[in-house]
Scaffold this motif. Sequence first.
Motif, short mmCIF file in Angstrom:
data_model
loop_
_atom_site.label_atom_id
_atom_site.label_comp_id
_atom_site.label_asym_id
_atom_site.label_seq_id
_atom_site.Cartn_x
_atom_site.Cartn_y
_atom_site.Cartn_z
N MET A 49 0.83 -1.20 0.00
CA MET A 49 0.00 0.00 0.00
C MET A 49 0.87 1.26 0.00
N LEU A 52 2.07 1.71 -3.57
CA LEU A 52 1.00 2.19 -4.45
C LEU A 52 0.73 3.68 -4.23
N ARG A 53 0.79 4.12 -2.96
CA ARG A 53 0.56 5.55 -2.69
C ARG A 53 1.70 6.39 -3.25
N ALA A 56 1.11 6.64 -6.95
CA ALA A 56 -0.01 7.54 -7.23
C ALA A 56 0.43 9.00 -7.10
N THR A 68 -0.62 -0.74 -18.00
CA THR A 68 -1.05 -2.01 -17.43
C THR A 68 -0.88 -3.18 -18.39
N LYS A 89 -6.04 -6.82 -4.32
CA LYS A 89 -5.85 -5.39 -4.10
C LYS A 89 -5.23 -4.73 -5.33
N TRP A 90 -4.27 -5.43 -5.96
CA TRP A 90 -3.63 -4.87 -7.15
C TRP A 90 -4.63 -4.73 -8.30
N ASN A 92 -7.88 -4.45 -8.06
CA ASN A 92 -8.85 -3.40 -7.73
C ASN A 92 -8.24 -2.02 -7.96
N HIS A 93 -6.96 -1.86 -7.63
CA HIS A 93 -6.31 -0.56 -7.78
C HIS A 93 -6.08 -0.21 -9.24
N ILE A 94 -5.70 -1.19 -10.06
CA ILE A 94 -5.34 -0.92 -11.45
C ILE A 94 -6.55 -0.96 -12.37
N LYS A 97 -10.98 -0.34 -9.60
CA LYS A 97 -11.00 0.99 -8.98
C LYS A 97 -12.32 1.27 -8.24
#
Length: 222
Positions: A49, A52-53, A56, A68, A89-90, A92-94, A97
Amino acid sequence: MEYLSRVLSFVTAKMNFKYHALCGQLKLTHLMLADDLLLFIKGDIGSIMILLRVYATFSAASGVQMNTLKSNIYFNGVATDVKDSLWVKWVNHIYIKGANWTDYTPKQDSSWSWKSVCRVKDQFKQVYSTGTWTLQPKGYSMNSGYQHIRFKFPEVSWHKCIWNKWRVPKHSFINWIIIREALPLKDRLVQYGVCTDDRCCICSIHAETHTHLFQQCDYNKA
């Protein structure tokens, strides 16, 4: 990319970031090779996390976005439940969303593999409603799920001659390719631009096709 390096150095020094097992002594978090970026991290959710932040923040400041279609994530020595959680989680993030997974539709430029996952999801959605697997009364099983999504073709008369336990697998595969007329013979290679001469490599007279090679060539008849 220098900005990304500075942000990574700052964040990993201040926050509870855990390095990859082989990178801790060097405090190595990433490598940049031309336009490729390799990120190294311990496989725990907290460190993921943080990473990822950081990315971002870098994307918002620079306008550089992750491709991607060319991005991959690799695991080693990570427990299955943690690996699955990180993958979810990856994704959902990529991709997702925060959208509703049931009604989610992949974007047009998504990778073939992600579109395949979504296509299977839609197939399952047709027979799984309100928490009930409708194909069999005992509920979902791996076999029933596989039977639902696999491509079903009509049975052919020659399948037992090709696919049986007495045949060498390599021979079975080659015979199957021949029956489907999918060998890379010269008639196909000419179409692909691999060669310009489609004449049979045995008789050098007629075009090298499946019909000619296995039925009509005078050398094979002899």
